[in-house]
Design a protein around this motif. Structure first.
Motif, mmCIF file in Angstrom:
data_model
loop_
_atom_site.group_PDB
_atom_site.id
_atom_site.type_symbol
_atom_site.label_atom_id
_atom_site.label_comp_id
_atom_site.label_asym_id
_atom_site.label_seq_id
_atom_site.Cartn_x
_atom_site.Cartn_y
_atom_site.Cartn_z
ATOM 1 N N THR A 105 -2.654 14.168 1.936
ATOM 2 C CA THR A 105 -3.072 13.177 2.923
ATOM 3 C C THR A 105 -3.293 13.787 4.300
ATOM 4 N N THR A 106 -3.163 15.095 4.415
ATOM 5 C CA THR A 106 -3.347 15.754 5.707
ATOM 6 C C THR A 106 -4.765 15.538 6.225
ATOM 7 N N GLY A 107 -4.879 15.158 7.499
ATOM 8 C CA GLY A 107 -6.189 15.000 8.127
ATOM 9 C C GLY A 107 -6.827 13.635 7.963
ATOM 10 N N LEU A 108 -6.194 12.735 7.197
ATOM 11 C CA LEU A 108 -6.757 11.397 7.019
ATOM 12 C C LEU A 108 -6.372 10.511 8.195
ATOM 13 N N ASP A 109 -7.313 9.638 8.611
ATOM 14 C CA ASP A 109 -6.957 8.684 9.657
ATOM 15 C C ASP A 109 -6.052 7.604 9.069
ATOM 16 N N VAL A 110 -5.570 6.711 9.925
ATOM 17 C CA VAL A 110 -4.551 5.749 9.507
ATOM 18 C C VAL A 110 -5.045 4.865 8.364
ATOM 19 N N LEU A 111 -6.281 4.369 8.455
ATOM 20 C CA LEU A 111 -6.822 3.506 7.411
ATOM 21 C C LEU A 111 -6.996 4.266 6.105
ATOM 22 N N ALA A 112 -7.590 5.465 6.184
ATOM 23 C CA ALA A 112 -7.803 6.267 4.973
ATOM 24 C C ALA A 112 -6.462 6.666 4.347
ATOM 25 N N LEU A 113 -5.474 6.923 5.182
ATOM 26 C CA LEU A 113 -4.146 7.278 4.680
ATOM 27 C C LEU A 113 -3.542 6.117 3.891
ATOM 28 N N ARG A 114 -3.628 4.911 4.443
ATOM 29 C CA ARG A 114 -3.079 3.743 3.755
ATOM 30 C C ARG A 114 -3.795 3.503 2.438
ATOM 31 N N GLU A 115 -5.115 3.658 2.434
ATOM 32 C CA GLU A 115 -5.893 3.475 1.211
ATOM 33 C C GLU A 115 -5.521 4.518 0.155
ATOM 34 N N MET A 116 -5.280 5.763 0.604
ATOM 35 C CA MET A 116 -4.917 6.823 -0.332
ATOM 36 C C MET A 116 -3.552 6.559 -0.962
ATOM 37 N N ILE A 117 -2.605 6.130 -0.148
ATOM 38 C CA ILE A 117 -1.270 5.826 -0.675
ATOM 39 C C ILE A 117 -1.342 4.658 -1.660
ATOM 40 N N ASP A 118 -2.117 3.635 -1.319
ATOM 41 C CA ASP A 118 -2.284 2.493 -2.232
ATOM 42 C C ASP A 118 -2.881 2.949 -3.560
ATOM 43 N N LEU A 119 -3.883 3.831 -3.489
ATOM 44 C CA LEU A 119 -4.524 4.340 -4.698
ATOM 45 C C LEU A 119 -3.521 5.119 -5.550
ATOM 46 N N LEU A 120 -2.770 6.002 -4.935
ATOM 47 C CA LEU A 120 -1.801 6.809 -5.680
ATOM 48 C C LEU A 120 -0.707 5.934 -6.293
ATOM 49 N N GLN A 121 -0.287 4.901 -5.583
ATOM 50 C CA GLN A 121 0.703 3.971 -6.145
ATOM 51 C C GLN A 121 0.145 3.265 -7.377
ATOM 52 N N GLU A 122 -1.105 2.803 -7.265
ATOM 53 C CA GLU A 122 -1.730 2.099 -8.384
ATOM 54 C C GLU A 122 -1.886 3.000 -9.603
ATOM 55 N N LEU A 123 -2.336 4.241 -9.388
ATOM 56 C CA LEU A 123 -2.523 5.169 -10.506
ATOM 57 C C LEU A 123 -1.189 5.545 -11.142
ATOM 58 N N LYS A 124 -0.182 5.702 -10.334
ATOM 59 C CA LYS A 124 1.153 6.028 -10.854
ATOM 60 C C LYS A 124 1.624 4.955 -11.826
ATOM 61 N N GLN A 125 1.385 3.696 -11.463
ATOM 62 C CA GLN A 125 1.818 2.599 -12.318
ATOM 63 C C GLN A 125 0.931 2.447 -13.549
#
Length: 250
Positions: A172-192
C-alpha cells in the motif's frame, strides 16, 4: 488447525553482519500475520526468505509441513505467492497484462476451486472482476496502467492459482487515502471469499490491524513481540511496540 507456514530459527547475514537473527514463528490456516518494524528491521529480507527468493544462513522454512527452499520444485511454489511494494517493477515491460496475468496459471496448470478452469478467457475475466478492473486493460503494456491499476493486477496474478498464502511486502506504499482504503477493502474481501492467509508486511499499523489476526514486531532483525491484534493496546506490551502503536506508522 493446520499450519501453513513455519519459520524455524532463521538467521540471515550480509557481509557477516546479522540482518535476521533466530526468527521463529508459524502461520496457521485461516489466520493472517502482520509484520511491522521500522526501516532496516529486516522485514523485506524476511519476505524474500519466506518466498525462498533468498536462502537463509541458518534455520529452515516449512511450507504445508514440508521443507521449502530455493531449490524446491515448481509445484511447491504454487502454494505461496507474492505482491511486492513497487508494481511497475513486478511486470515484464514488454508483456501485455494478459500474458503476465496468465503466466502463473500456464506454468502450474492447477485445478482451481474458486475460479474457472474452463478457458483462459473466462479465467482472466473472473480475475479482473475479483480485483475491480476492466478487461480492456488486458492488451495493454504495464506502462499504460496507473500504479494503483498495476497493484490490482499484481493481486489478480497472485490469486490466479489460489495459493494457500500470499506474502504482501508493503503493497500500500504510495497510495493516497482513498486508494489505500479501497485496497484494504479489496484485500479483506479476497481473504474472506478465497479463504487465503496473508503475511502482510507494512509500516502502516492501521492496515496491518485491518487485515491481520496476529502481529509480529521486528527490531534489528529479531522478533521483540508477537501478539493477537486485539491485544495491541495491552499496557504490558514492550516499550518498542508501544512506541510503534503510539506513532501509528513510521
Amino acid at each position: 488447525m493446520s499450519v501453513l507456514l513455519t519459520v524455524e530459527h532463521v538467521s540471515v547475514r550480509y557481509w557477516n553482519q546479522p540482518v535476521l537473527t533466530d526468527v521463529t514463528f508459524a502461520l496457521s490456516a485461516g489466520r493472517s500475520l502482520g509484520i511491522i518494524g521500522e526501516s532496516g528491521s529486516g522485514k523485506s529480507t524476511l519476505a524474500r526468505v519466506l518466498l525462498q527468493l533468498q536462502a537463509q544462513d541458518d534455520g529452515q522454512v516449512l511450507l504445508l509441513g514440508q521443507p521449502f527452499s530455493t531449490r524446491s520444485q515448481r509445484s511447491r511454489r504454487r502454494h505461496i505467492q507474492a505482491v511486492f511494494q513497487h508494481p511497475h517493477g513486478s511486470f515484464n515491460p514488454d508483456w501485455t497484462m494478459r500474458r503476465s496475468l496468465l503466466e502463473p496459471y500456464r506454468l502450474h496448470q492447477p485445478d482451481l476451486n474458486h475460479f474457472s478452469n474452463e478457458s483462459e478467457e473466462r479465467l482472466t475475466a473472473e480475475l479482473l472482476a475479483a480485483v475491480g478492473l476492466d478487461d480492456s486493460l488486458l492488451d495493454r503494456l504495464p506502462a499504460a496502467l496507473s500504479g494503483g491499476q498495476l497493484q490490482r493486477m499484481a493481486i489478480a496474478r497472485a490469486i490466479s492459482i489460489e495459493p494457500a498464502v500470499i506474502v504482501l511486502d508493503e503493497p500500500t506504499t504510495g497510495l493516497d487515502v482513498l486508494a489505500l482504503r479501497e485496497m484494504i477493502d479489496l484485500l479483506q474481501e479476497l481473504k474472506q471469499s478465497l479463504q487465503m492467509s496473508y503475511v502482510f508486511i507494512s509500516h502502516q499499523l492501521d492496515c496491518v490491524t485491518a487485515l491481520c489476526d496476529e502481529i509480529l514486531v521486528l527490531q534489528d532483525g529479531r522478533i521483540t513481540d508477537w501478539f493477537d491484534t486485539m491485544e495491541q493496546r495491552n499496557p504490558n506490551r514492550p516499550d518498542y511496540t508501544k512506541a510503534f502503536i503510539e506513532a501509528a506508522s513510521w
